[in-house]
Structure formats: structure tokens, C-alpha cells
Design an enzyme around this catalytic site. Sequence first.
Site, PDB file in Angstrom:
ATOM      1  N   GLY A   1       0.793  -1.226   0.000  1.00 47.76           N
ATOM      2  CA  GLY A   1       0.000   0.000   0.000  1.00 47.76           C
ATOM      3  C   GLY A   1       0.822   1.270   0.000  1.00 47.76           C
ATOM      4  CG  ASN A   2       5.079   3.298   1.165  1.00 52.35           C
ATOM      5  OD1 ASN A   2       5.552   3.916   0.222  1.00 52.35           O
ATOM      6  ND2 ASN A   2       5.241   3.679   2.417  1.00 52.35           N
ATOM      7  CG  HIS A   3       1.126   5.477  -3.255  1.00 53.95           C
ATOM      8  ND1 HIS A   3       0.243   6.423  -2.780  1.00 53.95           N
ATOM      9  CD2 HIS A   3       0.371   4.453  -3.705  1.00 53.95           C
ATOM     10  CE1 HIS A   3      -0.994   5.991  -2.946  1.00 53.95           C
ATOM     11  NE2 HIS A   3      -0.941   4.792  -3.488  1.00 53.95           N
ATOM     12  CG  PHE A   4       9.556   4.767  -1.938  1.00 49.48           C
ATOM     13  CD1 PHE A   4      10.039   6.021  -1.652  1.00 49.48           C
ATOM     14  CD2 PHE A   4      10.414   3.841  -2.529  1.00 49.48           C
ATOM     15  CE1 PHE A   4      11.358   6.366  -1.946  1.00 49.48           C
ATOM     16  CE2 PHE A   4      11.724   4.171  -2.822  1.00 49.48           C
ATOM     17  CZ  PHE A   4      12.199   5.436  -2.536  1.00 49.48           C
TER      18      PHE A   4
END
Length: 170
Positions: free
Chosen positions: A45-48
Amino acid sequence: MNISDINPIKTAFPPIADEQCTVLLLGTMPGDRSLRLQQYYGHAGNHFWKLIYTLFDQPLEPDYQARKSFLLDHHIALWDVLESCTCEGSLDSNIKNEVVNDFSAFYARYPKIDHVFFDSRKAEEFYLRYVKKSPDKIYHLLPSPSRANASKSFEQKLDAWRELLLYVKG
């Protein structure tokens, strides 16, 4: 049950960096999922990683080693402000007993780094508290790529992260 069972000490990863890096991206501390996977920004879920690959108009690479190489190919170093801390869960707001990484040694080893990007206000806060700004570096604050930063859409985050392209190679 003792307190260390509730809030175990979390230890960050070594930096992804080489002597050609000119930009440093700094987070605070890997979240629980990242620590389990032993990967920076391991939570789906992290967009990095999606942000980084989209900036360079490239498809997201699923292989973690290839992702690390992609950063280095663009002279981008990645690290965290904190070396260790205690933290219940993954939210930066829960961090306690923080120990900062050795930035003097890091900058001595990677002297070409002249732009430092914080990927959250909390990373910036810890850095300013323990490390302080250096006159030979330019500092930037980006919106957090975390899914916890729900106040910004992916497109809004991407728009802000485009600033990174002004300072990277490739």
C-alpha cells in the site's frame, strides 16, 4: 509479558547508496511489513516504488534487487533517519526511544550528495532534532508515500515528487 514484547526494538536497514549518488531520500524507520520482508517500502500500500518508477516513466519492477539498482542508476541513495527505535505498529507518531543514524560518517563516505529529500514531516523533524542542517546541502520535504497519508491522492503525491527529477541523473 514484559514491555519489550509489546514494543520491541526496531532496527533500520543499511543505506542503499554508492559513491555516485547525489540525492538522498530519507524516511524515518521501516514499518513492520518492510521489516518482515527486509525491504525498504515493502508494504504494497505504500506508494514509494510506484512514485519512483512513474517519475522515470518506467513500469514498476517487482524484483527488489532491481529496484535498488534502479535507484543507484539514477544516483539516488535511500536511507532512514533513525537507526533504531521502539514503536508499536508502523506509524511514525508511535516512535519512541529513537537513535539516529551516523550521518557524519555517511556524508563522508558519499560526499557527492548535495540534495536531501525527506519523505515525511516526521523524518524531517527527527533529522532537524538530532542531525541539523548542513550549509553544503539543500533540503526538501515531500509528502509521505505511505497509505496513512490519505489526505493526498497518488497523483498529488506524484506532482510534488516531480521536484526530485530536477536533481537526479538519468
